[in-house]
Motif scaffolding. Sequence first.
Motif, PDB file in Angstrom:
ATOM      1  N   SER A 111       0.835  -1.204   0.000  1.00 57.88           N
ATOM      2  CA  SER A 111       0.000   0.000   0.000  1.00 57.88           C
ATOM      3  C   SER A 111       0.872   1.258   0.000  1.00 57.88           C
ATOM      4  N   VAL A 112       1.892   1.257   0.829  1.00 57.50           N
ATOM      5  CA  VAL A 112       2.810   2.394   0.880  1.00 57.50           C
ATOM      6  C   VAL A 112       3.527   2.553  -0.458  1.00 57.50           C
ATOM      7  N   ALA A 113       3.938   1.442  -1.048  1.00 61.50           N
ATOM      8  CA  ALA A 113       4.644   1.498  -2.335  1.00 61.50           C
ATOM      9  C   ALA A 113       3.735   2.082  -3.415  1.00 61.50           C
ATOM     10  N   PHE A 114       2.453   1.653  -3.467  1.00 56.50           N
ATOM     11  CA  PHE A 114       1.533   2.202  -4.466  1.00 56.50           C
ATOM     12  C   PHE A 114       1.268   3.680  -4.214  1.00 56.50           C
ATOM     13  N   SER A 115       1.176   4.052  -2.952  1.00 58.98           N
ATOM     14  CA  SER A 115       0.974   5.463  -2.618  1.00 58.98           C
ATOM     15  C   SER A 115       2.161   6.284  -3.113  1.00 58.98           C
ATOM     16  N   ASN A 116       3.361   5.794  -2.856  1.00 58.13           N
ATOM     17  CA  ASN A 116       4.564   6.497  -3.320  1.00 58.13           C
ATOM     18  C   ASN A 116       4.617   6.550  -4.844  1.00 58.13           C
ATOM     19  N   LEU A 117       4.180   5.477  -5.487  1.00 61.78           N
ATOM     20  CA  LEU A 117       4.165   5.441  -6.947  1.00 61.78           C
ATOM     21  C   LEU A 117       3.186   6.482  -7.485  1.00 61.78           C
ATOM     22  N   GLY A 118       1.999   6.576  -6.866  1.00 62.79           N
ATOM     23  CA  GLY A 118       1.012   7.575  -7.287  1.00 62.79           C
ATOM     24  C   GLY A 118       1.540   8.987  -7.129  1.00 62.79           C
ATOM     25  N   THR A 119       2.207   9.239  -6.019  1.00 63.03           N
ATOM     26  CA  THR A 119       2.796  10.558  -5.784  1.00 63.03           C
ATOM     27  C   THR A 119       3.860  10.863  -6.823  1.00 63.03           C
ATOM     28  N   ALA A 120       4.692   9.890  -7.123  1.00 62.40           N
ATOM     29  CA  ALA A 120       5.751  10.091  -8.116  1.00 62.40           C
ATOM     30  C   ALA A 120       5.151  10.356  -9.494  1.00 62.40           C
ATOM     31  N   ILE A 121       4.113   9.636  -9.862  1.00 62.56           N
ATOM     32  CA  ILE A 121       3.477   9.844 -11.166  1.00 62.56           C
ATOM     33  C   ILE A 121       2.854  11.232 -11.227  1.00 62.56           C
ATOM     34  N   SER A 122       2.175  11.647 -10.150  1.00 65.99           N
ATOM     35  CA  SER A 122       1.578  12.990 -10.117  1.00 65.99           C
ATOM     36  C   SER A 122       2.650  14.064 -10.268  1.00 65.99           C
TER      37      SER A 122
END
Length: 189
Positions: A111-122
């Motif tokens: 979950s943390v990894a996907f959250s970080n991925l979403g932030t990076a993509i944004s």
Amino acid sequence: MEPRQQGLLDKEALKEVDEDMVSEVDLNNMITDEEREEMLNELTKLEEEIATLKQVLDSKEKRHLDLKEKLGITPLGELRHNFSKNWNDMQSSTAYKKTSETLSTAGQKTSVAFSNLGTAISRKFGDMRNSPSFKSFEEKVETTVSNIKSKVGGTGGAGSFEEVLSSAAHASAQNTPTNNVTESSENTC
């Protein structure tokens, strides 16, 4: 005549050895008539006891089934009960608890990894939108939209893009060949 040597292929030597072994076996297996009679009696008693035990077991199994039937215990009910019991036993096992904890931790990390991925993509999209290439593309699109608005609507850039598309569709519908055909057919009548 010369005496023959006894070798591995000599049949006489084998015959003598076999006869010696048979006589030894017979001597070891000999039992007295009295011992034989005792053994036969014991065998008969054992067979009778086995038959009796089988009858008792059959009677007990029948009673067991009757009681289960009267209590409403069905094979499916027993299966459910056993499954439920085994499931509870499994959940209380240390292996299950450790596995559950491991999967929970893995889920949290994912979950943390996907959250970080979403932030990076944004962040990357934001960076891309602020890039000179994107700004140039955006200006070209705005210029094209303004040109379309001025040509179709004649308003000189006023109105939204949706309004321009709507007016273009309206203007296009008025100039279709079907309208011209309808007008010409009315004139000929």
